[in-house]
Design an enzyme around this catalytic site. Structure first.
Site, mmCIF file in Angstrom:
data_model
loop_
_atom_site.group_PDB
_atom_site.id
_atom_site.type_symbol
_atom_site.label_atom_id
_atom_site.label_comp_id
_atom_site.label_asym_id
_atom_site.label_seq_id
_atom_site.Cartn_x
_atom_site.Cartn_y
_atom_site.Cartn_z
ATOM 1 N N HIS A 123 0.906 40.197 22.018
ATOM 2 C CA HIS A 123 1.566 40.347 20.722
ATOM 3 C C HIS A 123 2.596 39.268 20.443
ATOM 4 O O HIS A 123 3.107 39.175 19.325
ATOM 5 C CB HIS A 123 2.243 41.716 20.613
ATOM 6 C CG HIS A 123 3.521 41.808 21.394
ATOM 7 N ND1 HIS A 123 3.546 41.975 22.750
ATOM 8 C CD2 HIS A 123 4.814 41.705 21.010
ATOM 9 C CE1 HIS A 123 4.792 42.009 23.174
ATOM 10 N NE2 HIS A 123 5.592 41.834 22.138
HETATM 11 C C1 UD1 Z 1 8.997 43.521 18.656
HETATM 12 C C2 UD1 Z 1 10.119 42.811 19.437
HETATM 13 C C3 UD1 Z 1 9.605 42.373 20.785
HETATM 14 C C4 UD1 Z 1 8.911 43.494 21.535
HETATM 15 C C5 UD1 Z 1 7.837 44.085 20.630
HETATM 16 C C6 UD1 Z 1 7.087 45.228 21.260
HETATM 17 C C7 UD1 Z 1 11.732 41.501 18.108
HETATM 18 C C8 UD1 Z 1 12.133 40.154 17.683
HETATM 19 N N1 UD1 Z 1 10.548 41.603 18.724
HETATM 20 O O1 UD1 Z 1 7.986 42.558 18.388
HETATM 21 O O2 UD1 Z 1 10.707 41.917 21.561
HETATM 22 O O3 UD1 Z 1 8.324 42.980 22.707
HETATM 23 O O4 UD1 Z 1 8.470 44.568 19.446
HETATM 24 O O5 UD1 Z 1 6.021 45.630 20.419
HETATM 25 O O6 UD1 Z 1 12.458 42.437 17.893
HETATM 26 N N2 UD1 Z 1 3.888 46.596 12.863
HETATM 27 C C9 UD1 Z 1 3.136 47.683 12.480
HETATM 28 N N3 UD1 Z 1 3.584 48.927 12.843
HETATM 29 C C10 UD1 Z 1 4.714 49.123 13.563
HETATM 30 C C11 UD1 Z 1 5.464 48.004 13.935
HETATM 31 C C12 UD1 Z 1 5.032 46.754 13.581
HETATM 32 O O7 UD1 Z 1 2.107 47.562 11.842
HETATM 33 O O8 UD1 Z 1 5.045 50.286 13.843
HETATM 34 C C13 UD1 Z 1 3.401 45.257 12.497
HETATM 35 C C14 UD1 Z 1 4.047 44.737 11.238
HETATM 36 O O9 UD1 Z 1 3.123 44.023 10.529
HETATM 37 C C15 UD1 Z 1 5.112 43.784 11.749
HETATM 38 C C16 UD1 Z 1 4.491 43.265 13.037
HETATM 39 O O10 UD1 Z 1 3.733 44.361 13.558
HETATM 40 O O11 UD1 Z 1 5.392 42.768 10.846
HETATM 41 C C17 UD1 Z 1 5.507 42.828 14.030
HETATM 42 O O12 UD1 Z 1 6.468 43.848 14.263
HETATM 43 P P1 UD1 Z 1 7.981 43.449 14.673
HETATM 44 O O13 UD1 Z 1 8.769 44.667 14.990
HETATM 45 O O14 UD1 Z 1 8.548 42.518 13.670
HETATM 46 O O15 UD1 Z 1 7.783 42.596 15.980
HETATM 47 P P2 UD1 Z 1 6.890 42.841 17.263
HETATM 48 O O16 UD1 Z 1 5.891 41.752 17.316
HETATM 49 O O17 UD1 Z 1 6.386 44.257 17.361
#
Ligand code: UD1
Length: 396
Positions: free
Chosen positions: A204
């Site tokens: 991810h």
């Molecule tokens: C975040 C953390 C990372 C951690 C990871 C675990 C930061 C900078 N990054 O990264 O340290 O290792 O979580 O997963 O805080 N999304 C969904 N559903 C959800 C959550 C996210 O669809 O419940 C999708 C959204 O499109 C979002 C993307 O995933 O834009 C990324 O989510 P985000 O929380 O921004 O970062 P992670 O890549 O999950």
């Protein structure tokens, strides 16, 4: 005493669970704020249910967005809660955007900040987690270190030793607590990979999934790995989105099991029985090391070098052939002995609660001989920007 914990994303929840139990046991009023950074059932609610974390007292509902949007939204929505509750301490976990945002809010309101999993450094300033970690540590008065090397990083940044508490790794508290339940689920059978060696894959990190060429190499490697052994691949929503927008396709083949993100217990059960884990997650590097499961981390650096020097982790660059060659080596080298890492003993949260409630100190005295496991691989290291890294990154 009133302690306010702020969490938002999947890896924060695993760290909160044992700390909550220890604080409540000591009569602390423990207020939990969920920022809403992660919101899908499988990325959030499932963790609260499985890890017996109480329903959050406040839910900020920030959701997804750019780094600035996410950080700013947490700050704006959290500030009034901290002002109203005037906690004695704000406790933060790991390195997510929610962690940094809450540290900024509390520090500016002159509320004491405690950081669980402090002092981790990869030396990679392109990583959002590195920025979040450095700044959160700078704003924290109580720094709870998961491993001894964290102290070197903090000392190099001028942090006084009095702020550091070498408590151990709270992720291992959760793992030890949950392992019997996880094994009882028989996840291998549930996901159709029982009875033969299988690999678990997670991806991810933006560095691996945002660039089309890199993602393509990795998907190709996973598909080919699936020709040798069964592969279980719970696909993070970010990765699924990128595959779609880049016009790529998910890996295919008879032994490939593509899943939605898994709950903590299902994932732990699968990982505990795996022959190999291929990942770019932070937490899985710790968990596989504790379990003795070979792990390939698809990154050029790690904030958890102890998992390479004392554990089962190896770094590999995101290139198809490098991943496949490293997988072959990792499968061949599995040791029956589990690594022993100092203070990864299931009691880290108890030590944190003793610091918070009883003012105890857990200093970094000289390493006891028992901290260096017999026969553990003592790989030589090099320093990059003050960070100790394993010498070898496969595929470099
Ligand atoms: C975040 C953390 C990372 C951690 C990871 C675990 C930061 C900078 N990054 O990264 O340290 O290792 O979580 O997963 O805080 N999304 C969904 N559903 C959800 C959550 C996210 O669809 O419940 C999708 C959204 O499109 C979002 C993307 O995933 O834009 C990324 O989510 P985000 O929380 O921004 O970062 P992670 O890549 O999950």
């Amino acid at each position: 005493m009133r302690v306010l914990s702020v969490v938002g994303a999947r890896p924060n929840f695993m760290k909160l669970a044992p700390v909550d139990r220890e604080l409540v046991k000591r009569g602390v009023e423990h207020v939990i704020v969920h920022t809403g950074q992660h919101y899908d059932h499988g990325m959030s609610t499932a963790f609260f249910e499985q890890l017996w974390i109480p329903t959050p007292d406040f839910h900020l509902g920030v959701g997804s967005g750019s780094h600035a949007q996410q950080t700013a939204a947490v700050m704006q929505r959290l500030e009034s809660i901290v002002v109203e509750l005037t906690p004695d301490l704000v406790l933060l976990y790991g390195s997510t955007n929610s962690t940094l945002a809450a540290a900024l809010v509390a520090a500016k309101l002159q509320v004491r900040v405690g950081h669980v999993e402090a002092g981790l450094r990869s030396g990679d300033w392109t990583s959002a987690e590195e920025i979040n970690d450095v700044l959160t540590d700078r704003l924290s008065e109580l720094l709870f270190l998961p491993s001894r090397d964290a102290a070197e990083h903090l000392a190099a940044e001028g942090v006084p030793a009095e702020r550091m508490h070498f408590v151990g790794n709270v992720m291992i508290d959760t793992l030890s607590w949950a392992l019997p339940q996880a094994l009882a689920l028989d996840a291998a059978t549930r996901y159709g990979v029982q009875g033969a060696p299988y690999a678990v894959v997670t991806l991810h990190q933006p560095g691996n999934v945002d660039d089309r060429a890199v993602l393509r190499e990795l998907l190709d490697a996973i598909e080919r790995l699936g020709r040798t052994l069964a592969v279980v691949f719970p696909v993070h929503p970010r990765t699924r989105q990128r595959i779609r927008t880049h016009g790529l396709r998910l890996p295919d083949g008879g032994r490939m099991r593509l899943l939605e993100p898994l709950g903590y217990l299902e994932m732990l059960g699968l990982v505990a029985g795996a022959a190999l884990v291929v990942t770019d997650s932070g937490g899985l590097q710790d968990e596989t090391s504790f379990l003795g499961v070979p792990c390939l981390t698809v990154r050029s650096s790690t904030e958890r070098p102890i998992t390479c020097t004392h554990g089962t982790n190896r770094l590999v660059l995101p290139k198809r052939d490098a991943v496949l060659a490293a997988a072959e080596r990792a499968l061949a080298r599995r040791s029956p002995a589990r690594p022993v890492i100092e203070r990864w003993d299931g009691r880290a949260a108890e030590r944190i609660a003793r610091v918070v409630c009883e003012g105890e100190r857990f200093e970094l005295d000289a390493p006891p001989a028992a901290a260096l496991p017999h026969g553990s691989p003592r790989r030589s290291s090099r320093f990059v920007a003050g960070v100790r890294l394993p010498r070898t990154v496969d595929g470099a």
